[in-house]
Write a protein that holds these residues in place. Structure first.
Motif, PDB file in Angstrom:
ATOM      1  N   ASN A 245      -8.727   2.428  -1.850  1.00  0.00           N
ATOM      2  CA  ASN A 245      -7.775   2.924  -2.840  1.00  0.00           C
ATOM      3  C   ASN A 245      -7.808   4.457  -2.857  1.00  0.00           C
ATOM      4  OD1 ASN A 245      -9.980   3.741  -4.406  1.00  0.00           O
ATOM      5  ND2 ASN A 245     -10.084   1.762  -5.456  1.00  0.00           N
TER       6      ASN A 245
ATOM      7  N   ASP B 121     -11.545  -1.501  -1.741  1.00  0.00           N
ATOM      8  CA  ASP B 121     -11.065  -2.254  -2.912  1.00  0.00           C
ATOM      9  C   ASP B 121     -10.619  -3.641  -2.465  1.00  0.00           C
ATOM     10  OD1 ASP B 121     -10.148  -2.913  -5.435  1.00  0.00           O
ATOM     11  OD2 ASP B 121      -9.025  -1.059  -5.710  1.00  0.00           O
ATOM     12  N   GLY B 122     -11.096  -4.643  -3.164  1.00  0.00           N
ATOM     13  CA  GLY B 122     -10.698  -6.012  -2.838  1.00  0.00           C
ATOM     14  C   GLY B 122     -11.801  -6.840  -2.210  1.00  0.00           C
TER      15      GLY B 122
ATOM     16  N   ASP C 298     -14.487  -8.368  -3.432  1.00  0.00           N
ATOM     17  CA  ASP C 298     -14.800  -9.626  -4.121  1.00  0.00           C
ATOM     18  C   ASP C 298     -13.556 -10.280  -4.709  1.00  0.00           C
ATOM     19  OD1 ASP C 298     -17.322 -10.484  -3.704  1.00  0.00           O
ATOM     20  OD2 ASP C 298     -18.228  -9.308  -5.311  1.00  0.00           O
TER      21      ASP C 298
ATOM     22  N   VAL D 265     -18.409   3.009  -9.797  1.00  0.00           N
ATOM     23  CA  VAL D 265     -17.872   1.786  -9.184  1.00  0.00           C
ATOM     24  C   VAL D 265     -18.955   0.705  -9.113  1.00  0.00           C
ATOM     25  CG1 VAL D 265     -16.860   0.802  -7.078  1.00  0.00           C
ATOM     26  CG2 VAL D 265     -16.165   3.086  -7.839  1.00  0.00           C
TER      27      VAL D 265
ATOM     28  N   ARG E  44     -20.691   0.461  -6.221  1.00  0.00           N
ATOM     29  CA  ARG E  44     -20.764   0.225  -4.771  1.00  0.00           C
ATOM     30  C   ARG E  44     -20.867   1.552  -4.043  1.00  0.00           C
ATOM     31  NH1 ARG E  44     -19.443  -4.780  -2.637  1.00  0.00           N
ATOM     32  NH2 ARG E  44     -18.786  -6.338  -4.155  1.00  0.00           N
TER      33      ARG E  44
ATOM     34  N   LEU F 199      -3.021   3.510  -9.142  1.00  0.00           N
ATOM     35  CA  LEU F 199      -3.019   2.151  -8.607  1.00  0.00           C
ATOM     36  C   LEU F 199      -2.058   1.311  -9.430  1.00  0.00           C
ATOM     37  CD1 LEU F 199      -6.300   0.309  -7.638  1.00  0.00           C
ATOM     38  CD2 LEU F 199      -4.389  -0.927  -8.603  1.00  0.00           C
TER      39      LEU F 199
ATOM     40  N   PHE G 259      -6.887 -11.941 -17.473  1.00  0.00           N
ATOM     41  CA  PHE G 259      -6.655 -10.490 -17.548  1.00  0.00           C
ATOM     42  C   PHE G 259      -7.023  -9.929 -18.921  1.00  0.00           C
ATOM     43  CE2 PHE G 259      -4.266  -6.799 -18.779  1.00  0.00           C
ATOM     44  CZ  PHE G 259      -4.650  -5.912 -17.795  1.00  0.00           C
TER      45      PHE G 259
ATOM     46  N   GLN H  13      -9.787  -7.150 -19.248  1.00  0.00           N
ATOM     47  CA  GLN H  13      -9.322  -5.791 -19.548  1.00  0.00           C
ATOM     48  C   GLN H  13      -9.829  -5.318 -20.915  1.00  0.00           C
ATOM     49  OE1 GLN H  13      -8.235  -3.419 -17.837  1.00  0.00           O
ATOM     50  NE2 GLN H  13      -7.715  -2.019 -19.520  1.00  0.00           N
TER      51      GLN H  13
ATOM     52  N   LEU I 120     -13.140  -4.030 -20.016  1.00  0.00           N
ATOM     53  CA  LEU I 120     -13.056  -2.807 -19.200  1.00  0.00           C
ATOM     54  C   LEU I 120     -12.623  -1.611 -20.056  1.00  0.00           C
ATOM     55  CD1 LEU I 120     -11.309  -4.102 -15.914  1.00  0.00           C
ATOM     56  CD2 LEU I 120     -13.680  -3.342 -16.150  1.00  0.00           C
TER      57      LEU I 120
ATOM     58  N   LEU J 265      -9.095   6.966 -15.792  1.00  0.00           N
ATOM     59  CA  LEU J 265      -7.884   6.137 -15.718  1.00  0.00           C
ATOM     60  C   LEU J 265      -7.016   6.267 -16.955  1.00  0.00           C
ATOM     61  CD1 LEU J 265      -9.449   2.757 -14.420  1.00  0.00           C
ATOM     62  CD2 LEU J 265      -8.665   4.718 -13.061  1.00  0.00           C
TER      63      LEU J 265
ATOM     64  N   HIS K  53      -3.736   3.861 -18.394  1.00  0.00           N
ATOM     65  CA  HIS K  53      -2.764   2.783 -18.174  1.00  0.00           C
ATOM     66  C   HIS K  53      -1.426   3.239 -18.747  1.00  0.00           C
ATOM     67  CE1 HIS K  53      -5.536  -0.785 -17.205  1.00  0.00           C
ATOM     68  NE2 HIS K  53      -6.301   0.292 -17.230  1.00  0.00           N
TER      69      HIS K  53
HETATM   70  C1  HEM Z   1      -7.192   2.130 -11.085  1.00  0.00           C
HETATM   71  C2  HEM Z   1      -7.811   1.047 -11.513  1.00  0.00           C
HETATM   72  C3  HEM Z   1      -8.838   0.296 -10.731  1.00  0.00           C
HETATM   73  C4  HEM Z   1      -9.545   0.658  -9.627  1.00  0.00           C
HETATM   74  C5  HEM Z   1      -9.485   1.985  -8.864  1.00  0.00           C
HETATM   75  C6  HEM Z   1     -10.403  -0.451  -9.302  1.00  0.00           C
HETATM   76  C7  HEM Z   1     -11.290  -0.462  -8.230  1.00  0.00           C
HETATM   77  C8  HEM Z   1     -12.156  -1.502  -7.936  1.00  0.00           C
HETATM   78  C9  HEM Z   1     -13.144  -1.470  -6.877  1.00  0.00           C
HETATM   79  C10 HEM Z   1     -13.370  -0.296  -5.928  1.00  0.00           C
HETATM   80  C11 HEM Z   1     -13.792  -2.662  -6.895  1.00  0.00           C
HETATM   81  C12 HEM Z   1     -14.962  -3.095  -5.979  1.00  0.00           C
HETATM   82  C13 HEM Z   1     -14.534  -3.810  -4.748  1.00  0.00           C
HETATM   83  C14 HEM Z   1     -13.980  -5.200  -4.990  1.00  0.00           C
HETATM   84  O1  HEM Z   1     -14.702  -6.156  -5.184  1.00  0.00           O
HETATM   85  O2  HEM Z   1     -12.756  -5.292  -5.002  1.00  0.00           O
HETATM   86  C15 HEM Z   1     -13.207  -3.456  -7.948  1.00  0.00           C
HETATM   87  C16 HEM Z   1     -13.574  -4.742  -8.298  1.00  0.00           C
HETATM   88  C17 HEM Z   1     -12.988  -5.483  -9.290  1.00  0.00           C
HETATM   89  N1  HEM Z   1     -12.027  -5.061 -10.174  1.00  0.00           N
HETATM   90 FE1  HEM Z   1     -11.164  -3.245 -10.229  1.00  0.00          FE
HETATM   91  N2  HEM Z   1     -10.197  -1.468 -10.186  1.00  0.00           N
HETATM   92  C18 HEM Z   1      -9.255  -1.048 -11.084  1.00  0.00           C
HETATM   93  C19 HEM Z   1      -8.739  -1.758 -12.138  1.00  0.00           C
HETATM   94  C20 HEM Z   1      -9.085  -3.053 -12.464  1.00  0.00           C
HETATM   95  C21 HEM Z   1      -8.517  -3.822 -13.531  1.00  0.00           C
HETATM   96  C22 HEM Z   1      -7.447  -3.326 -14.507  1.00  0.00           C
HETATM   97  C23 HEM Z   1      -9.090  -5.037 -13.491  1.00  0.00           C
HETATM   98  C24 HEM Z   1      -8.882  -6.259 -14.366  1.00  0.00           C
HETATM   99  C25 HEM Z   1      -8.519  -6.223 -15.615  1.00  0.00           C
HETATM  100  C26 HEM Z   1     -10.040  -5.030 -12.389  1.00  0.00           C
HETATM  101  C27 HEM Z   1     -10.800  -6.105 -12.000  1.00  0.00           C
HETATM  102  C28 HEM Z   1     -11.706  -6.108 -10.975  1.00  0.00           C
HETATM  103  C29 HEM Z   1     -12.493  -7.272 -10.617  1.00  0.00           C
HETATM  104  C30 HEM Z   1     -12.414  -8.651 -11.249  1.00  0.00           C
HETATM  105  C31 HEM Z   1     -13.298  -6.882  -9.563  1.00  0.00           C
HETATM  106  C32 HEM Z   1     -14.332  -7.760  -8.797  1.00  0.00           C
HETATM  107  C33 HEM Z   1     -15.602  -7.806  -9.550  1.00  0.00           C
HETATM  108  C34 HEM Z   1     -16.553  -8.838  -8.961  1.00  0.00           C
HETATM  109  O3  HEM Z   1     -16.110  -9.941  -8.691  1.00  0.00           O
HETATM  110  O4  HEM Z   1     -17.718  -8.521  -8.793  1.00  0.00           O
HETATM  111  N3  HEM Z   1      -9.997  -3.820 -11.790  1.00  0.00           N
HETATM  112  N4  HEM Z   1     -12.221  -2.725  -8.572  1.00  0.00           N
END
Ligand code: HEM
Length: 416
Positions: free
Chosen positions: A224, A230-231, A233, A288, A290, A361, A374, A378, A381, A391, A393
């Protein structure tokens, strides 16, 4: 003119240009005259890939995330339910053609504008997917649909720190067009918007570039705008049991028409990149949870290593800090709940108030019940995520995406 993706045969955009060139007067007339060329194979064309439009579940959800997004929301201005259903029929037929890389055709007359706007001529389907959803406002009194509103389509609550722009939020209908080529995705939204003339007006459009998730185990994890993978898990198409549990609506709930469907939540999340860029690598990784280079969970070596939220460092503190994004978003912190994330980067120029980049994003997620997924995640978060300091929103949407239309059917069939 009613260019509704009608019946004059499959004319591929690629084959049409090859045979007719771009200078012909009247794309449609020329396309008809070159229909024999439509059979030309596209197998060596990098734009040739298609994603089946007619399927149990709509395409654009668990199908592999593409590189480009054009997301549009619409307000319906048509007088009644039959006008709404006619629009959805027209849209569905047109979307099926667009996803097959075919030109839009329709009734025409001498001097009429072309049924297809033309900017994607020469480009193949480019894995285009077009996904439709119904917003909560569609179920007000205007179309007699109030009794059909699913309980799970409850308006999202306000979250701490929200700064939502109402003109870029909500909408009666949404169209999510994704493709490997941005022009192909825009062409889809452009033509559906044109077909909506008199029945729906476009409320906002968001462009996205570079996927910020993988939805297939075969895809590599993208980065990202924060520079992090990103993505990792995310749920993927291969997790069929988890998809049944967390993404697809089953027999539960008050509205059987949503069976095999899912709920889309979008959030336009601005990232204060200037502040992020001034923070140290240590601060970023602790935010993060990670490592930036590898994507590995802190304390581990490789991206796919399991996340150990219990590990303590030599100082007795958690290796993955209390506020780390992956801790606060983790299923174990959220009663086991999970999401399918399918977001994209955006960059919309400069914020005139600050001179900073208006970039971030465009978060899109799909789930079986937003109230449990969600909204619950959220809420946490917005209060605990260390990332929230970077961030904002700025827009929000919620849409019920029904199951995929039957061949020849319409996105509107569940509402008829
Ligand atoms: C600009 C906003 C955000 C950024 C830059 C961001 C970035 C990331 C990154 C780098 C990861 C770790 C890699 C991965 O597993 O994908 C992650 C995980 C995750 N993010 Fe975000 N995220 C953002 C917003 C959100 C929001 C709004 C939600 C949900 C309400 C969310 C839910 C999650 C979840 C569920 C995971 C996986 C956690 C796990 O299973 O361990 N993220 N995100």
């Amino acid at each position: 003119v009613t260019p509704d993706g009608g019946s004059s045969g499959a004319i591929s955009r690629r084959a049409f240009v090859g045979a007719a060139g771009l200078t012909s007067a009247g794309l449609l007339a020329a396309a008809r005259s070159t229909s024999a060329a439509a059979a030309v194979s596209q197998s060596t064309d990098p734009h040739a890939g298609t994603v089946p439009f007619y399927a149990t579940h709509q395409a654009g959800i668990i199908t592999p995330a593409q590189d480009s997004l054009v997301f549009a929301a619409y307000d319906v201005t048509g007088a009644d339910r039959s006008a709404l259903l006619a629009l959805l029929r027209t849209w569905t037929r047109a979307a099926a053609r667009l996803c097959a890389g075919e030109l839009l055709t329709g009734d025409t007359y001498p001097g009429a504008p072309d049924p297809d706007t033309g900017e994607a001529l020469g480009l193949g389907p480019s894995h285009l997917t077009v996904t439709a959803g119904f917003g909560p406002s569609l179920f007000d009194g205007r179309f007699g649909l109030a009794p059909r509103r699913p309980a799970a389509l409850a308006d999202l609550p306000a979250f701490a720190g929200d700064a939502l722009d109402p003109t870029r939020s909500g909408g009666d209908l949404c169209i999510q067009a994704c493709a490997d080529d941005a022009l192909v995705a825009f062409h889809a939204v452009h033509n559906l918007t044109r077909l909506a003339l008199g029945t729906a007006t476009v409320r906002y459009v968001q462009l996205g570039f570079g996927r910020t998730s993988s939805t297939s185990a075969q895809q590599t994890t993208p980065r990202n705008l924060m520079g992090f993978k990103d993505g990792t898990d995310n749920l993927t198409a291969q997790d069929s049991k988890l998809l049944e549990r967390f993404v697809w609506v089953g027999d539960e709930g008050d509205q059987s028409w949503m069976r095999a469907g899912t709920y889309l939540v979008d959030r336009r999340i601005r990232i204060h990149l200037e502040a992020w860029d001034r923070s140290t690598l240590l601060e970023q990784e602790q935010t993060v949870g990670r490592a930036k280079a590898t994507g590995a969970p802190l304390g581990s070596a490789a991206e796919r290593d399991p996340v150990n939220l219990k590990a303590l460092g030599a100082d007795g503190l958690p290796v993955i800090p209390a506020g780390a994004h992956i801790r606060v978003a983790a299923p174990v912190t959220n009663r086991g709940e999970r999401l399918l994330r399918r977001g994209f980067n955006f960059a919309d120029g400069v914020d005139p108030a600050t001179g900073e980049l208006d970039a971030g994003l465009f978060f899109i997620c799909f789930q079986r019940d937003p109230r449990l997924q969600f909204v619950a995640i959220q809420t946490r978060l917005a209060e605990q995520d260390a990332m929230r300091r970077y961030l904002l929103h700025t827009a929000s949407g919620l849409f019920a995406c029904p199951g995929g239309p039957a061949p020849g059917g319409s996105w509107g069939d569940p509402l008829s």
